[in-house]
Design a protein around this motif. Structure first.
Motif, short mmCIF file in Angstrom:
data_model
loop_
_atom_site.label_atom_id
_atom_site.label_comp_id
_atom_site.label_asym_id
_atom_site.label_seq_id
_atom_site.Cartn_x
_atom_site.Cartn_y
_atom_site.Cartn_z
N PRO A 130 -30.95 -14.97 -18.54
CA PRO A 130 -31.98 -16.02 -18.48
C PRO A 130 -31.40 -17.40 -18.15
N ARG A 131 -30.17 -17.65 -18.61
CA ARG A 131 -29.55 -18.95 -18.35
C ARG A 131 -29.29 -19.13 -16.85
N LEU A 132 -28.82 -18.08 -16.21
CA LEU A 132 -28.52 -18.16 -14.78
C LEU A 132 -29.81 -18.14 -13.95
N ALA A 133 -30.80 -17.40 -14.44
CA ALA A 133 -32.09 -17.37 -13.74
C ALA A 133 -32.71 -18.77 -13.76
N GLU A 134 -32.56 -19.46 -14.88
CA GLU A 134 -33.12 -20.81 -15.00
C GLU A 134 -32.38 -21.76 -14.05
N THR A 167 -38.59 -20.04 -18.10
CA THR A 167 -37.68 -18.92 -18.35
C THR A 167 -37.97 -17.79 -17.37
N GLY A 168 -36.90 -17.26 -16.82
CA GLY A 168 -37.08 -16.19 -15.84
C GLY A 168 -36.79 -14.82 -16.43
N ARG A 169 -37.57 -13.84 -16.01
CA ARG A 169 -37.26 -12.45 -16.39
C ARG A 169 -37.29 -11.60 -15.13
N LEU A 170 -36.30 -10.72 -15.06
CA LEU A 170 -36.18 -9.86 -13.89
C LEU A 170 -37.15 -8.71 -14.03
N LEU A 171 -37.94 -8.47 -12.99
CA LEU A 171 -38.85 -7.32 -13.03
C LEU A 171 -38.01 -6.06 -12.96
N ASP A 172 -38.31 -5.11 -13.84
CA ASP A 172 -37.44 -3.94 -13.84
C ASP A 172 -37.95 -2.81 -12.95
N ASN A 196 -36.09 -5.08 -3.19
CA ASN A 196 -35.48 -6.39 -3.43
C ASN A 196 -35.50 -6.61 -4.94
N SER A 197 -35.15 -7.83 -5.36
CA SER A 197 -35.21 -8.12 -6.80
C SER A 197 -36.15 -9.29 -7.01
N SER A 198 -37.01 -9.20 -8.01
CA SER A 198 -37.96 -10.29 -8.25
C SER A 198 -37.86 -10.78 -9.69
N LEU A 199 -37.87 -12.11 -9.81
CA LEU A 199 -37.82 -12.76 -11.12
C LEU A 199 -39.14 -13.46 -11.37
N VAL A 200 -39.70 -13.26 -12.53
CA VAL A 200 -40.95 -13.95 -12.88
C VAL A 200 -40.61 -15.08 -13.83
N TYR A 201 -41.09 -16.29 -13.50
CA TYR A 201 -40.81 -17.48 -14.31
C TYR A 201 -42.06 -17.90 -15.06
N ASP A 244 -44.54 -16.57 -16.20
CA ASP A 244 -45.80 -16.02 -15.70
C ASP A 244 -46.51 -16.99 -14.75
N ALA A 245 -45.75 -17.89 -14.17
CA ALA A 245 -46.35 -18.89 -13.27
C ALA A 245 -45.85 -18.73 -11.84
N TYR A 246 -44.60 -18.29 -11.69
CA TYR A 246 -44.01 -18.15 -10.35
C TYR A 246 -43.23 -16.84 -10.28
N ILE A 247 -43.09 -16.36 -9.07
CA ILE A 247 -42.25 -15.18 -8.87
C ILE A 247 -41.27 -15.49 -7.74
N LEU A 248 -40.01 -15.23 -8.01
CA LEU A 248 -38.96 -15.49 -7.01
C LEU A 248 -38.46 -14.15 -6.50
N LYS A 249 -38.66 -13.93 -5.22
CA LYS A 249 -38.18 -12.68 -4.62
C LYS A 249 -36.82 -12.93 -3.99
N ILE A 250 -35.83 -12.23 -4.50
CA ILE A 250 -34.48 -12.34 -3.96
C ILE A 250 -34.32 -11.20 -2.96
N LEU A 251 -34.19 -11.57 -1.70
CA LEU A 251 -34.04 -10.53 -0.67
C LEU A 251 -32.62 -9.97 -0.76
N ARG A 252 -32.47 -8.69 -0.68
CA ARG A 252 -31.17 -8.08 -0.91
C ARG A 252 -30.41 -7.80 0.38
N ARG A 253 -31.05 -7.13 1.33
CA ARG A 253 -30.38 -6.91 2.62
C ARG A 253 -30.86 -8.02 3.53
N VAL A 254 -29.96 -8.83 4.00
CA VAL A 254 -30.38 -10.06 4.68
C VAL A 254 -29.94 -10.05 6.14
N PHE A 255 -30.73 -10.74 6.95
CA PHE A 255 -30.55 -10.73 8.41
C PHE A 255 -30.67 -12.14 8.95
N PRO A 256 -29.96 -12.44 10.02
CA PRO A 256 -30.19 -13.73 10.68
C PRO A 256 -31.55 -13.71 11.39
#
Ligand code: ATP
Ligand code: MG
Length: 501
Positions: free
Chosen positions: A162-166, A194-199, A204-209, A211-223
């Motif tokens: 949670p500390r790093l997600a924040e 506070t962020g929690r990783l959706l399990d 990809n990986s998504s963090l919910v902050y 219950d107001a925002y969702i951050l989608k971390i794209l895993r395989r990335v392209f130019p």
């Protein structure tokens, strides 16, 4: 658990100037990045292929090449560090001898696209680094580095912390560059959520902050522009509220110097209390309930998104040659799938007629409108909020296809076909099978679409059948590879479509 006993007192990971405060982050020089990735390689070798989002399963990993390494948070005596890594993963094909030269490109169109210039897929990793892992983070463990700059450190999936997600959210609150990374925002992002990783297992990986925002971390990335950012931004600018509008995002400069960026993450409003269309459809089936009202509303939502995309982004007209190319591509995918899944073979001649019919149409001569589309639309890509309103999410398209192909204008019927297949899937996954339920939903969806778009997708039956067939072929391949128990579901559609239904 942790082998924290290290001979080092300060990790080499920290390369910020001595005057820098712990909050100052930095990009690592190439030599340091190489040493770092070398130190992590034994851990990543074991951990990475086990991740749901790792796309290269079944092909042995032969090496890791750092593309960019940035300390988002230098490790201090008392706290964790957060390391942002873009790493190219070298692999060789699943069978056959290892290539003499380090593998250039594994099989698969997507890999070929991303790997063309670089020789392997590029993944985004956010690694936490600590002396020892607190028990609450035990499940996030990647491993203990035994050598190199991280020797003696515990490395873990940083998004679980949670500390790093924040901290990540804090970075997104202000626009600016950080080494190769660039943070941008289009709205105000509150601090301290506070962020929690959706399990849920996702691509990809998504963090919910909060219950107001969702951050989608794209895993395989392209130019290049990523549709999961590009399309929601365009829709927001067009005033379409069917898609949560991006609030902030971050990217990296393409290290090959192409001038393109690699989209890394997108923050959007979180639709609190929403349920996805797949869950709702299954729940309706389980209770023997009608779903046509929802299907009609979904058709309307899809049409609204299509209209806005056509208004916001360039459209083209596909002439006879392009339509023929489209049909050829489908036929090639069919041949390849039948080679890989022999149960498909007897249906190939019947299925081919769907693609042949496309080229012979009058519309092909007159030209057929094409535009940006969702590209992977199904019930699981829709969310209904408690007030009954439908939204559409996840515009990355089919992750297995090259980015350039995903961004190409296509007939919007492609998305309609995807959703029609999804109703079929839902009905088939219910015992007993409810073909009548699927047929009613499919009709209602097209009606809803027609009401909002002004054109009924069923008015072009050849196009719809060709796209449904292409999708069903893809499903057969997917199920045969990943979920053989589900193979009868697309095979039922294959039989129907091969008969020309
Ligand atoms: N704006 C949102 N509000 C609420 N929940 C959301 C939102 N966006 C995404 N979700 C939830 O997060 C999940 C993952 O999102 P998304 O589909 O974008 O990720 P993905 O990694 O691309 O998934 P997939 O593997 O299905 O392609 C969704 O299934 C949905 O449950
Ligand atoms: Mg996705």
């Amino acid at each position: 658990m942790s082998k924290a006993a290290s001979t080092r007192t300060t990790p080499c990971l920290v390369t910020a100037s001595p005057a820098a405060s712990p909050a100052v982050s930095s990009a690592l020089p190439p030599a340091d990045a190489r040493a770092l990735v070398g130190s992590l390689a034994p851990l990543l070798h074991d951990w990475l292929p086990r991740q749901r989002w790792f796309a290269g399963k079944g092909r042995p990993v032969t090496g890791f090449v750092p593309v960019a390494a940035t300390e988002l948070l230098p490790m201090t005596a008392g706290g964790p560090g957060l390391l942002h890594l873009l790493v190219r993963v070298e692999q060789r094909s699943a069978s056959g001898p290892p290539p003499a030269i380090p593998s250039s490109s594994p099989s698969g169109a997507a890999s070929a696209a991303s790997a063309a210039a670089s020789g392997g897929d590029c993944y985004q990793l956010l690694l936490g680094v600590r002396k020892a892992l607190p028990p609450a983070l035990a499940s996030a463990l990647i491993g203990h580095a035994a050598q190199g700059p991280l020797a003696g450190r515990t490395v873990y999936e940083g998004l679980h912390d949670p500390r790093l997600a924040e901290l990540l959210l804090e970075r997104l609150r202000a626009s600016g560059a950080l080494g190769p990374l660039r943070f941008d925002h289009a709205g105000t992002v509150p601090a301290g959520l506070t962020g929690r990783l959706l399990d849920a297992e996702q691509s990809n990986s998504s963090l919910v902050y909060g219950d107001a925002y969702i951050l989608k971390i794209l895993r395989r990335v392209f130019p290049g522009p990523h549709p999961d950012l590009e399309l929601p931004l365009a829709l927001a600018a067009e005033g379409c509220d069917r898609v949560p509008a991006p609030v902030a995002w971050f990217e990296a400069a393409d290290p090959s110097g192409s001038g393109d960026s690699l989209t890394l993450g997108v923050l959007q409003p979180y639709l609190r209390g929403s349920q996805d269309g797949w869950q709702l459809a299954l729940a309706a089936l389980a209770r023997g309930r009608d779903f046509t009202k929802e299907a009609r509303a979904l058709g309307r939502a899809t049409a609204e998104v299509h209209l806005a995309l056509a208004a916001a982004l360039p459209t083209v007209t596909l002439g006879r040659r392009q339509t023929a190319q489209l049909a050829e591509g489908m036929a090639e995918r069919l041949e390849a799938a039948a080679q890989a899944v022999p149960v498909l073979m007897p249906y190939v001649p019947g299925l081919r007629t769907a693609f042949d019919a496309l080229t012979g149409l009058d519309e092909a001569a007159r030209g057929r409108p094409a535009q940006r589309v969702h590209g992977d639309l199904h019930l699981g890509q829709t969310l209904r909020t408690p007030d009954g309103r439908w939204s559409v999410i996840d515009f990355e398209g089919e992750p297995a296809r090259p980015l350039a192909e995903r961004r190409r204008p296509q007939p919007p019927v492609r998305d309609v076909a995807g959703m029609l297949r999804s109703f079929d899937y839902a009905a088939r996954s219910h015992e007993p099978w409810r073909p009548d339920w699927a047929a009613r939903c499919r009709a209602a969806y097209c009606e809803g679409y027609a009401l909002a778009a002004g054109t009924d997708p069923r008015a072009e039956p050849e196009l719809l059948r060709a796209y449904e067939t292409d999708k069903a072929v893809y499903e057969v391949l997917y199920e045969a590879r990943h979920r053989p128990d589900w193979l009868p579901v697309p095979m039922a559609a294959i039989r129907r479509l091969a008969d020309g239904a």
